[in-house]
Design a protein around this motif. Structure first.
Motif, PDB file in Angstrom:
ATOM      1  N   ASP A 118       0.894  -1.005   0.048  1.00 53.33           N
ATOM      2  CA  ASP A 118      -0.027  -0.055  -0.243  1.00 53.33           C
ATOM      3  C   ASP A 118       0.910   1.451   0.056  1.00 53.33           C
ATOM      4  N   PHE A 119       0.837   2.174  -0.987  1.00 51.84           N
ATOM      5  CA  PHE A 119       1.608   3.237  -1.261  1.00 51.84           C
ATOM      6  C   PHE A 119       0.543   4.444  -0.877  1.00 51.84           C
ATOM      7  N   LEU A 120       1.057   5.669  -0.204  1.00 54.41           N
ATOM      8  CA  LEU A 120       0.440   6.926  -0.246  1.00 54.41           C
ATOM      9  C   LEU A 120       1.275   7.959  -1.357  1.00 54.41           C
ATOM     10  N   LYS A 121       0.158   8.563  -1.977  1.00 50.72           N
ATOM     11  CA  LYS A 121       0.709   9.511  -2.914  1.00 50.72           C
ATOM     12  C   LYS A 121       1.249  10.722  -2.251  1.00 50.72           C
ATOM     13  N   LEU A 122       2.372  11.017  -2.553  1.00 52.73           N
ATOM     14  CA  LEU A 122       3.099  12.404  -2.054  1.00 52.73           C
ATOM     15  C   LEU A 122       2.851  13.565  -2.894  1.00 52.73           C
ATOM     16  N   GLU A 123       2.901  14.753  -2.000  1.00 54.50           N
ATOM     17  CA  GLU A 123       2.772  15.977  -2.703  1.00 54.50           C
ATOM     18  C   GLU A 123       3.968  16.977  -1.955  1.00 54.50           C
ATOM     19  N   SER A 124       4.375  18.021  -2.612  1.00 51.97           N
ATOM     20  CA  SER A 124       5.308  18.824  -1.889  1.00 51.97           C
ATOM     21  C   SER A 124       4.740  20.582  -2.152  1.00 51.97           C
ATOM     22  N   LYS A 125       5.426  21.106  -1.050  1.00 46.33           N
ATOM     23  CA  LYS A 125       5.439  22.578  -1.230  1.00 46.33           C
ATOM     24  C   LYS A 125       6.553  23.162  -0.383  1.00 46.33           C
ATOM     25  N   GLU A 126       6.901  24.594  -0.631  1.00 46.48           N
ATOM     26  CA  GLU A 126       7.838  25.296   0.069  1.00 46.48           C
ATOM     27  C   GLU A 126       6.927  25.864   1.242  1.00 46.48           C
ATOM     28  N   PRO A 151      18.241  27.793   5.409  1.00 49.90           N
ATOM     29  CA  PRO A 151      17.388  28.411   4.661  1.00 49.90           C
ATOM     30  C   PRO A 151      16.087  28.851   5.313  1.00 49.90           C
ATOM     31  N   GLU A 152      15.730  29.795   4.295  1.00 50.05           N
ATOM     32  CA  GLU A 152      14.772  30.675   4.886  1.00 50.05           C
ATOM     33  C   GLU A 152      13.313  29.624   4.405  1.00 50.05           C
ATOM     34  N   LYS A 153      13.361  29.004   3.607  1.00 56.42           N
ATOM     35  CA  LYS A 153      12.340  28.013   3.231  1.00 56.42           C
ATOM     36  C   LYS A 153      12.554  26.539   3.228  1.00 56.42           C
ATOM     37  N   ILE A 154      11.752  25.595   3.397  1.00 57.32           N
ATOM     38  CA  ILE A 154      12.190  24.326   3.366  1.00 57.32           C
ATOM     39  C   ILE A 154      11.110  23.631   2.487  1.00 57.32           C
ATOM     40  N   THR A 155      11.366  22.469   1.608  1.00 53.88           N
ATOM     41  CA  THR A 155      10.348  21.813   1.137  1.00 53.88           C
ATOM     42  C   THR A 155       9.810  20.597   1.758  1.00 53.88           C
ATOM     43  N   VAL A 156       8.464  20.660   2.134  1.00 56.12           N
ATOM     44  CA  VAL A 156       8.034  19.526   2.837  1.00 56.12           C
ATOM     45  C   VAL A 156       7.225  18.577   1.945  1.00 56.12           C
ATOM     46  N   LYS A 157       7.287  17.395   2.036  1.00 54.88           N
ATOM     47  CA  LYS A 157       6.790  16.282   1.100  1.00 54.88           C
ATOM     48  C   LYS A 157       6.014  15.097   1.929  1.00 54.88           C
ATOM     49  N   GLY A 158       4.887  15.129   1.588  1.00 53.32           N
ATOM     50  CA  GLY A 158       3.961  14.082   2.490  1.00 53.32           C
ATOM     51  C   GLY A 158       2.845  13.879   1.471  1.00 53.32           C
ATOM     52  N   PRO A 159       1.749  13.169   2.338  1.00 57.09           N
ATOM     53  CA  PRO A 159       0.366  13.030   1.870  1.00 57.09           C
ATOM     54  C   PRO A 159      -0.326  14.425   2.046  1.00 57.09           C
ATOM     55  N   LYS A 160      -1.257  14.476   0.921  1.00 53.28           N
ATOM     56  CA  LYS A 160      -2.003  15.804   0.783  1.00 53.28           C
ATOM     57  C   LYS A 160      -2.554  16.308   2.132  1.00 53.28           C
ATOM     58  N   GLU A 161      -3.254  15.355   2.850  1.00 52.83           N
ATOM     59  CA  GLU A 161      -3.988  15.646   4.149  1.00 52.83           C
ATOM     60  C   GLU A 161      -3.105  16.018   5.257  1.00 52.83           C
ATOM     61  N   GLU A 162      -1.711  15.927   5.253  1.00 58.61           N
ATOM     62  CA  GLU A 162      -1.082  16.267   6.343  1.00 58.61           C
ATOM     63  C   GLU A 162      -0.179  17.679   5.775  1.00 58.61           C
ATOM     64  N   ILE A 163       0.402  17.714   4.501  1.00 56.11           N
ATOM     65  CA  ILE A 163       1.151  19.185   4.086  1.00 56.11           C
ATOM     66  C   ILE A 163       0.123  20.201   3.960  1.00 56.11           C
ATOM     67  N   GLN A 194       1.902  15.428  14.469  1.00 62.05           N
ATOM     68  CA  GLN A 194       1.042  14.686  13.503  1.00 62.05           C
ATOM     69  C   GLN A 194       1.254  14.322  12.109  1.00 62.05           C
ATOM     70  N   LEU A 195       2.482  15.003  11.932  1.00 58.88           N
ATOM     71  CA  LEU A 195       3.172  14.604  10.514  1.00 58.88           C
ATOM     72  C   LEU A 195       3.938  13.526  10.443  1.00 58.88           C
ATOM     73  N   LYS A 196       3.414  12.325  10.661  1.00 57.52           N
ATOM     74  CA  LYS A 196       3.894  10.985  10.673  1.00 57.52           C
ATOM     75  C   LYS A 196       4.564  10.538   9.352  1.00 57.52           C
ATOM     76  N   ASN A 197       4.008  11.078   8.254  1.00 55.62           N
ATOM     77  CA  ASN A 197       4.479  10.468   6.881  1.00 55.62           C
ATOM     78  C   ASN A 197       5.110  11.534   5.986  1.00 55.62           C
ATOM     79  N   THR A 198       5.347  12.709   6.675  1.00 59.22           N
ATOM     80  CA  THR A 198       5.892  14.008   5.906  1.00 59.22           C
ATOM     81  C   THR A 198       7.674  14.186   6.248  1.00 59.22           C
ATOM     82  N   THR A 199       8.291  14.298   5.157  1.00 53.09           N
ATOM     83  CA  THR A 199       9.591  14.662   5.262  1.00 53.09           C
ATOM     84  C   THR A 199      10.116  16.067   5.009  1.00 53.09           C
TER      85      THR A 199
END
Length: 305
Positions: A118-126, A151-163, A194-199
């Motif tokens: 089972d895979f979770l689709k990932l999205e990312s944003k700054e 850095p002033e900003k970082i990229t977070v990547k994870g499931p949409k409902e988390e990020i 709560q960000l268990k699946n976010t990097t």
């Protein structure tokens, strides 16, 4: 008796080593370690994390299995996907396991289960990093300019409902006391529970600041009255006001009263206290740390022409 026991021990060790050097067939358990997960997804669950195998190997190799299971890597870049499931057939991951065995070890049998995932689709944003820092500078010292956060900003990547819940991230709190010199500190980024699946693209930030010694200088500036009704003249008491300036010594040397503008707005005069006007600084050099009026109001006399 001592000599007899010594020879008995030596013969026992020789027999033990001789037996461990021979080939045996035995069952074992391999731990499955999943690697090379595609960047666009996150592994949420696998149908199994171990596999039962039957091996032919020398006794020394089986001896190690009594203490710890051997781990083998399963390459998820080879995963097959349909509309409803992702899987790796037994013949595919068996080949991956066999390539990781030593030359003296042969895989005879193993579980025939297909591996499902089972895979979770990932999205990312700054998102921006908000530093949490308390500065306490020594007397006659000031922060020269703004804090530099890298850095002033970082990229977070994870499931949409988390990020979707993340608008910014905070650094761990820093408390710096009695500063008299430039500083650089490293602070870890706080990861919400709560960000268990976010990097995060970075786990820490560098916070820099410049500290400079300052002095004070008094500047006398004339008061300018604005919004005066036509046909009237005004005189303020006093007609100028003192401004206490704080800045680095180099900037203070070049300060002059034309660098400042102090106004009194007649249009905002309070009818209940019609003989005073509030003063306000509307122009000052950007290079100075602060500029404070020693008087905030003046009295006036209005004359009609």
């Amino acid at each position: 008796m001592k000599i007899f026991l010594l020879f008995l021990l030596c013969s026992g060790l020789a027999w033990f080593v001789s037996n461990l050097s021979e080939d045996y067939v035995h069952n074992a358990v391999f731990n499955l370690e999943y690697v090379n997960v595609p960047d666009s997804v996150l592994l949420d669950k696998a149908s199994r994390n171990t596999v039962n195998v039957k091996l032919r190997a020398v006794g020394f190799q089986f001896l190690g299995f009594n203490f710890k299971n051997k781990s083998v890597k399963i390459d998820l870049s080879r995963v097959a996907t349909t509309a409803s499931k992702s899987y790796i057939p037994q013949e595919v991951y068996r080949g991956q396991i066999e390539r990781q065995l030593s030359g003296s070890m042969t895989l005879l049998e193993m579980d025939r289960d297909t591996l499902f995932f089972d895979f979770l689709k990932l999205e990312s944003k700054e998102v921006p990093v908000r530093p949490q820092i308390t500065l306490n500078l020594e007397q006659n010292y000031l922060l020269d300019g703004n804090l530099e956060v890298r850095p002033e900003k970082i990229t977070v990547k994870g499931p949409k409902e988390e990020i979707d819940t993340i608008q910014s991230v905070r650094s761990a709190r820093l408390d710096l006391q009695d500063l008299t010199a430039d500083f650089t500190r490293k602070a870890m980024i706080i990861r919400p529970q709560q960000l268990k699946n976010t990097t995060f693209s970075s786990e820490s930030v560098s916070i820099k600041g410049k500290v400079a010694r300052f002095s004070e200088k008094m500047i006398q500036v004339p008061i300018e009255v604005i919004n005066l009704p036509e046909g009237t003249q005004i005189r303020t008491f006093p007609d100028s006001v003192s401004i206490l300036c704080k800045a680095k010594i180099k900037e203070l040397r070049d300060l002059e009263n034309p660098d400042f503008r102090v106004i009194a707005d007649y249009g905002t005069a309070n009818e209940d206290n019609a003989n005073t006007l509030v003063l306000k600084i509307t122009r000052k050099p950007e290079s100075i740390y602060s500029a404070d009026l020693l008087e905030t109001e003046v009295e006036f006399i209005l004359k009609r022409e």
